[in-house]
Design an enzyme around this catalytic site. Structure first.
Site, PDB file in Angstrom:
ATOM      1  N   THR A 266       0.848  -1.190   0.000  1.00 36.87           N
ATOM      2  CA  THR A 266       0.000   0.000   0.000  1.00 36.87           C
ATOM      3  C   THR A 266       0.885   1.242   0.000  1.00 36.87           C
ATOM      4  O   THR A 266       2.110   1.159   0.157  1.00 36.87           O
ATOM      5  CB  THR A 266      -0.958  -0.022   1.213  1.00 36.87           C
ATOM      6  OG1 THR A 266      -1.834   1.105   1.154  1.00 36.87           O
ATOM      7  CG2 THR A 266      -0.198   0.032   2.530  1.00 36.87           C
ATOM      8  N   CYS A 267       0.258   2.415  -0.190  1.00 34.84           N
ATOM      9  CA  CYS A 267       0.994   3.685  -0.201  1.00 34.84           C
ATOM     10  C   CYS A 267      -0.024   4.804  -0.064  1.00 34.84           C
ATOM     11  O   CYS A 267      -0.952   4.687   0.739  1.00 34.84           O
ATOM     12  CB  CYS A 267       1.829   3.818  -1.470  1.00 34.84           C
ATOM     13  SG  CYS A 267       0.857   3.776  -2.990  1.00 34.84           S
ATOM     14  N   GLY A 268       0.097   5.864  -0.848  1.00 33.71           N
ATOM     15  CA  GLY A 268      -0.865   6.953  -0.790  1.00 33.71           C
ATOM     16  C   GLY A 268      -2.074   6.719  -1.672  1.00 33.71           C
ATOM     17  O   GLY A 268      -3.216   6.812  -1.230  1.00 33.71           O
ATOM     18  N   TRP A 298      -3.836   4.494   1.069  1.00 36.95           N
ATOM     19  CA  TRP A 298      -4.116   5.341   2.229  1.00 36.95           C
ATOM     20  C   TRP A 298      -5.217   6.370   1.974  1.00 36.95           C
ATOM     21  O   TRP A 298      -5.992   6.693   2.871  1.00 36.95           O
ATOM     22  CB  TRP A 298      -2.850   6.060   2.705  1.00 36.95           C
ATOM     23  CG  TRP A 298      -3.095   6.834   3.967  1.00 36.95           C
ATOM     24  CD1 TRP A 298      -3.220   8.184   4.117  1.00 36.95           C
ATOM     25  CD2 TRP A 298      -3.310   6.270   5.268  1.00 36.95           C
ATOM     26  NE1 TRP A 298      -3.481   8.510   5.424  1.00 36.95           N
ATOM     27  CE2 TRP A 298      -3.542   7.346   6.159  1.00 36.95           C
ATOM     28  CE3 TRP A 298      -3.322   4.976   5.770  1.00 36.95           C
ATOM     29  CZ2 TRP A 298      -3.778   7.157   7.513  1.00 36.95           C
ATOM     30  CZ3 TRP A 298      -3.556   4.782   7.123  1.00 36.95           C
ATOM     31  CH2 TRP A 298      -3.788   5.867   7.978  1.00 36.95           C
TER      32      TRP A 298
END
Length: 315
Positions: A266-268, A298
């Site tokens: 996952t990330c932004g 996120w």
């Protein structure tokens, strides 16, 4: 997957500038083979201090005859989240508009300014929709520094003619939804849980909650039990290319990852998460069946769990 010691092999996910340039040159002189097409995936964060955009970067410097795929355009336009995967129909239309064919051999690359960043996201999307031949240039910064050809002529923008790219199937096993991630978080530590590991490519400040997100009004912080693995940690600090296979494995081991348990990246907004997924593939650390990317990442998580006790951690 082949060992990184066989750096010249074209069946690897990553291509060095020399290997990519040699293949492009050989392909140009052999009309009987399927095309090799460079595909620019340039993208910058919305709060880029210099106001740069992927399209501007493509216009200013690109591999000759490259096409530009804009991840801000090829997405689910009906979603409130920035980079959710498009429908199969929208994907096929975008590929058709770019003049791409299903049997094209695609070499996806980033900007020379950032190094590896958004190209893995486009490569991952292509794989999710079953495009057979996808590679990532490792990387365009080295391509430029090593003197391989670039183009900036406006006249070459519209060389491609539209095609009829078939509507593909969607590989649901490579993607995880908000509901799936929330189930993982809520089951952590419970008897019978799979012990799924969540790795987050955002910066340490965004992960801890000490720095803001680039999107106004969005809380920073992290999912309970997730592990912070910022993108720069899997890249060479100078060239911003992916680290070699063995160095990537050591990074994952230092983070305490277990190669025998599933991993969610996952990330932004799902862009850098794909780089983590690619690194896991390159390092042969985790089999494809055990790897998934959280598409909404996120941005979706922080909006959808807002007000739910304990689902955003700050530390």
């Amino acid at each position: 997957m082949p060992s990184s010691s066989k750096a010249g092999r074209y069946d690897e996910m990553l291509l060095s500038p020399k290997d990519a340039a040699d293949r492009i040159a050989m392909n140009a002189s052999n009309a009987s083979t399927s095309r090799i097409v460079p595909l620019c995936a340039a993208w910058f964060l919305p709060n880029d201090p210099q106001g740069r955009t992927g399209r501007k970067a493509f216009a200013e410097k690109r591999i000759p005859k490259a096409r530009f795929l804009d991840i801000d355009a090829v997405k689910d336009a009906d979603s409130p989240y920035p980079h959710m995967l498009p429908t199969a129909e929208r994907f096929a239309q975008a590929m058709s508009d770019l003049g791409l064919k299903r049997d094209d051999d695609l070499i996806v690359y980033d900007t020379h300014e950032l190094g590896i960043f958004s190209a893995p996201r486009v490569a991952w999307m292509l794989q999710v929709f079953g495009h057979p031949k996808v590679h990532i240039l490792n990387n365009f910064r080295l391509w430029v520094e090593q003197g391989y050809p670039t183009d900036s002529a406006e006249s070459s923008f519209d060389e491609q003619k539209s095609t009829e790219y078939p509507v593909p199937n969607f590989d649901v096993d490579r993607v995880i939804t908000f509901r799936g991630v929330r189930d993982i978080v809520e089951e952590q530590g419970k008897e019978g849980s799979q012990g799924v590991q969540i790795i987050d490519a955002r910066s340490a400040g965004r992960f801890s909650g000490s720095e803001p997100e680039p999107r106004p009004g969005l809380s920073s912080g992290h999912m309970p039990g997730s592990i912070n693995l910022p993108l720069p940690e899997i890249l060479d600090p100078k060239t911003k290319a992916f680290l070699p296979e063995e160095e990537l494995r050591r990074v994952f081991e230092r983070k305490g990852l277990n190669p025998k348990k599933p991993i969610v990246s996952t990330c932004g907004t799902g862009v850098m998460a794909a780089a983590l997924d690619t690194a896991l593939q390159v390092a042969q650390f985790s089999p494809e069946v055990d790897r998934r990317v959280y598409d909404g990442s996120w941005t979706e998580w922080a909006q959808r769990v807002s007000g739910m006790d304990g689902l955003i951690k700050k530390s």
